[in-house]
Design an enzyme around this catalytic site. Structure first.
Site, mmCIF file in Angstrom:
data_model
loop_
_atom_site.group_PDB
_atom_site.id
_atom_site.type_symbol
_atom_site.label_atom_id
_atom_site.label_comp_id
_atom_site.label_asym_id
_atom_site.label_seq_id
_atom_site.Cartn_x
_atom_site.Cartn_y
_atom_site.Cartn_z
ATOM 1 N N SER A 58 7.230 -5.993 -94.477
ATOM 2 C CA SER A 58 6.808 -5.360 -93.622
ATOM 3 C C SER A 58 6.488 -4.584 -95.359
ATOM 4 C CB SER A 58 7.293 -4.615 -92.806
ATOM 5 O OG SER A 58 8.037 -5.961 -92.008
ATOM 6 N N HIS A 71 1.844 -11.355 -94.545
ATOM 7 C CA HIS A 71 2.329 -10.187 -93.458
ATOM 8 C C HIS A 71 1.823 -10.273 -91.933
ATOM 9 C CE1 HIS A 71 2.294 -5.432 -91.152
ATOM 10 N NE2 HIS A 71 3.535 -6.143 -91.449
ATOM 11 N N GLU A 83 -2.345 -10.607 -93.260
ATOM 12 C CA GLU A 83 -2.903 -9.123 -94.652
ATOM 13 C C GLU A 83 -1.873 -10.578 -95.432
ATOM 14 O OE1 GLU A 83 -2.668 -5.034 -93.486
ATOM 15 O OE2 GLU A 83 -0.906 -5.416 -92.772
ATOM 16 N N ASN A 100 -1.198 -1.494 -92.094
ATOM 17 C CA ASN A 100 0.509 -0.370 -91.424
ATOM 18 C C ASN A 100 0.008 1.125 -92.429
ATOM 19 O OD1 ASN A 100 2.295 -1.052 -90.036
ATOM 20 N ND2 ASN A 100 3.259 -2.262 -91.645
HETATM 21 N N1 LIG Z 1 9.711 -6.917 -86.106
HETATM 22 C C1 LIG Z 1 8.471 -6.750 -86.684
HETATM 23 O O1 LIG Z 1 7.016 -6.274 -85.982
HETATM 24 C C2 LIG Z 1 7.718 -7.496 -88.122
HETATM 25 C C3 LIG Z 1 6.192 -7.232 -88.329
HETATM 26 C C4 LIG Z 1 5.804 -7.816 -89.552
HETATM 27 C C5 LIG Z 1 6.688 -8.038 -90.528
HETATM 28 N N2 LIG Z 1 8.136 -8.285 -90.232
HETATM 29 C C6 LIG Z 1 9.432 -8.864 -91.007
HETATM 30 O O2 LIG Z 1 9.789 -9.750 -91.208
HETATM 31 C C7 LIG Z 1 10.703 -9.785 -91.571
HETATM 32 C C8 LIG Z 1 12.088 -10.401 -90.222
HETATM 33 O O3 LIG Z 1 11.733 -9.750 -89.446
HETATM 34 P P1 LIG Z 1 12.230 -9.951 -88.050
HETATM 35 O O4 LIG Z 1 12.024 -9.362 -86.961
HETATM 36 O O5 LIG Z 1 11.911 -11.089 -87.491
HETATM 37 O O6 LIG Z 1 13.830 -9.374 -88.102
HETATM 38 P P2 LIG Z 1 14.545 -10.297 -87.165
HETATM 39 O O7 LIG Z 1 16.037 -9.559 -87.413
HETATM 40 O O8 LIG Z 1 14.540 -10.514 -86.378
HETATM 41 O O9 LIG Z 1 15.433 -12.001 -88.499
HETATM 42 C C9 LIG Z 1 15.810 -12.188 -89.158
HETATM 43 C C10 LIG Z 1 16.183 -13.469 -89.472
HETATM 44 O O10 LIG Z 1 16.805 -13.810 -90.896
HETATM 45 C C11 LIG Z 1 18.328 -14.312 -90.638
HETATM 46 N N3 LIG Z 1 18.431 -14.237 -91.631
HETATM 47 C C12 LIG Z 1 19.979 -13.297 -92.074
HETATM 48 N N4 LIG Z 1 20.217 -13.870 -92.686
HETATM 49 C C13 LIG Z 1 19.237 -14.768 -93.292
HETATM 50 C C14 LIG Z 1 19.219 -14.944 -95.161
HETATM 51 N N5 LIG Z 1 20.163 -14.821 -96.007
HETATM 52 N N6 LIG Z 1 18.929 -16.921 -95.286
HETATM 53 C C15 LIG Z 1 17.889 -16.967 -93.905
HETATM 54 N N7 LIG Z 1 17.919 -15.890 -93.019
HETATM 55 C C16 LIG Z 1 19.158 -15.129 -92.992
HETATM 56 C C17 LIG Z 1 19.235 -13.613 -89.127
HETATM 57 O O11 LIG Z 1 20.075 -14.301 -88.926
HETATM 58 C C18 LIG Z 1 17.363 -13.058 -88.247
HETATM 59 O O12 LIG Z 1 18.015 -14.783 -87.368
HETATM 60 C C19 LIG Z 1 10.812 -8.715 -92.101
HETATM 61 O O13 LIG Z 1 10.954 -8.735 -93.897
HETATM 62 C C20 LIG Z 1 10.203 -7.910 -91.998
HETATM 63 O O14 LIG Z 1 10.181 -6.457 -92.391
HETATM 64 C C21 LIG Z 1 8.482 -7.772 -88.669
#
Ligand SMILES: NC(=O)c1ccc[n+]([C@@H]2O[C@H](COP(=O)([O-])OP(=O)(O)OC[C@H]3O[C@@H](n4cnc5c(N)ncnc54)[C@H](O)[C@@H]3O)[C@@H](O)[C@H]2O)c1
Length: 306
Positions: free
Chosen positions: A112, A133, A145, A184
Site C-alpha cells: 500500500s 496496488h 495502480e 491514497n
Molecule cells: N487490506 C487492504 O485494504 C489492502 C489494500 C491494498 C493493498 N494492501 C497491501 O496488501 C498486502 C497484504 O495485505 P492484506 O490486507 O492481504 O494482509 P493479510 O494480513 O490479510 O494477508 C497477508 C498474508 O500473508 C501471509 N504471510 C505472512 N508472512 C508471509 C511470508 N513470509 N510469505 C508469504 N506470506 C506471508 C499471512 O499469513 C497472511 O495470510 C500488504 O502489503 C497491504 O499493505 C492491503
C-alpha cells in the site's frame, strides 16, 4: 488471452481476491501461504467469492495452494506479492523469489505504501520489479495502480498492464514511486480536510459523510476532478482556489484530533466508536451496503464487457 501461470504470495485478505480474479480470467494460479490456518480457510473464502458472482465453482480447480514458495511460483510469468506490510519481510520474499523464478518472471508488490524501489534494492534483476496496488476487495474494485520504479523496464510495464486489462481490471500507469501513489494521496487529502472540519466544530462526522455521498460523491463515479474542472472551466476553478486554498487545513502530520481518538481507544467500528458511534447492527449494515453496491457494479461491468 494467453493462459499463464500466476503466482500469489500470501493468501490473506488481498491475496485470495487476487488469486480468484486471475483464475476467473482463465489463468492457473499457485498461492504460497505459510499459515496452516489461513491455508485451510482458503477454499471456503474462494468459494464465497464464486457464490457472490454466481460463477461455476469448478474454476477454483485452477488455484493450487502451497506451504512452500518454490512450487507455488514454478513456471509463473508473474508473481503478485501480498504479504504483510513490513519492508524486511517483503525484501526477504523478493530475494527468495529471485532464487526460484525464471529471470524474466515479473515480480509485483501489492504494497500500500512501501516503494517497490526499496523492496527491490538488493536484487540482481531490478528491472522486473513493479508495484501493482490493488484496492480492497481486489476482485470487486476495478482500479489497479501500476507503479513504475526507477529501474522497471518498459517491457515489464507493458506486460503487467496487458495482463491486468485482459483480466477485466482498470490498470493505470503511475510514473513515479511516490508514497501513497495516486489514489491514497487523493483519498487522504479529502480525509485530512474532513477531520479538520469536524475538529473545528464546523459540522459533525455524520454530516461530512452525507455531504460527500450526496454531493461530490454522487457524481464522482462518472466525473473525475480533472474533467469536472474542465467542465466548469479553469477560470472558475482558479477563482475558487484563490479564495479557498489559503483556508484549507495545513496541519503538519496527522491532526491532533485523530491522534487523540486513537489514544482514547476510539478506533472505529471495531471498538464501537471512532469519528461516529457504532453498534454491531449499524456497522454490519454499512458493510452489507458496501458489499451489495460493489458486487452490483462488478456484475454490471462483467455484463457490459461480455
Ligand atoms: N487490506 C487492504 O485494504 C489492502 C489494500 C491494498 C493493498 N494492501 C497491501 O496488501 C498486502 C497484504 O495485505 P492484506 O490486507 O492481504 O494482509 P493479510 O494480513 O490479510 O494477508 C497477508 C498474508 O500473508 C501471509 N504471510 C505472512 N508472512 C508471509 C511470508 N513470509 N510469505 C508469504 N506470506 C506471508 C499471512 O499469513 C497472511 O495470510 C500488504 O502489503 C497491504 O499493505 C492491503
Amino acid at each position: 488471452m494467453n493462459a499463464q501461470k500466476i503466482g500469489v504470495v500470501g493468501g490473506g485478505l488481498m491475496g485470495h481476491g487476487i488469486a480468484y480474479l486471475f483464475a476467473a480470467a482463465g489463468h492457473a494460479i499457485g498461492v504460497f501461504e505459510p499459515s496452516p490456518e489461513i491455508r485451510a480457510s482458503l477454499p471456503k473464502r474462494l468459494r464465497a467469492i464464486a457464490d457472490l458472482f454466481g460463477d461455476d465453482p469448478a474454476l477454483l480447480k485452477a488455484i493450487s495452494v502451497h506451504d512452500q514458495l518454490g512450487p507455488a511460483v514454478a513456471g509463473a510469468s508473474l508473481v503478485f506479492e501480498a504479504a504483510p506490510e513490513k519492508l524486511p519481510l517483503k525484501q526477504k520474499i523478493f530475494a527468495d523469489l529471485e532464487s526460484v523464478v525464471a529471470p524474466d518472471t515479473i515480480l509485483a508488490s501489492n504494497s500500500s505504501a512501501i516503494p517497490s524501489t526499496e523492496i527491490a534494492r538488493h536484487l540482481q534483476h531490478r528491472e522486473r520489479v513493479i508495484g501493482t496496488h490493488f484496492w480492497n476487495p481486489p476482485h470487486l474494485v476495478p482500479l489497479v495502480e501500476v507503479i513504475e520504479n526507477e529501474k522497471t523496464s518498459g517491457d515489464v510495464l507493458r506486460r503487467t498492464m496487458t495482463l491486468l486489462r485482459d483480466a477485466g481490471k482498470t490498470p493505470v500507469h503511475v510514473r513515479r514511486d511516490v508514497p501513497g501513489f495516486v489514489g491514497n494521496r487523493l483519498q487522504h487529502a479529502l480525509k485530512r480536510e474532513a477531520i479538520a472540519l469536524v475538529a473545528a466544530g464546523v459540522c459533525d462526522a455524520e454530516t461530512i459523510d452525507i455531504v460527500v455521498k450526496e454531493g461530490p460523491g454522487a457524481r464522482m463515479a462518472v466525473l473525475g476532478p480533472m474533467e469536472q474542472s474542465d467542465l466548469v472551466g479553469l477560470d472558475l476553478t482558479l477563482d475558487i482556489a484563490d479564495v479557498l486554498y489559503a483556508d484549507l487545513d495545513r496541519t503538519a502530520g496527522p491532526h491532533p484530533f485523530l491522534r487523540q481518538k486513537v489514544k482514547d481507544g476510539k478506533l472505529g467500528m471495531k471498538t464501537g466508536e471512532g469519528f461516529r458511534s457504532w453498534t454491531t447492527e449499524t456497522a454490519g449494515s454499512v458493510r452489507e451496503r458496501l458489499s451489495r453496491f460493489l458486487v452490483g457494479q462488478a456484475k454490471n461491468r462483467r455484463k457490459s464487457s461480455a
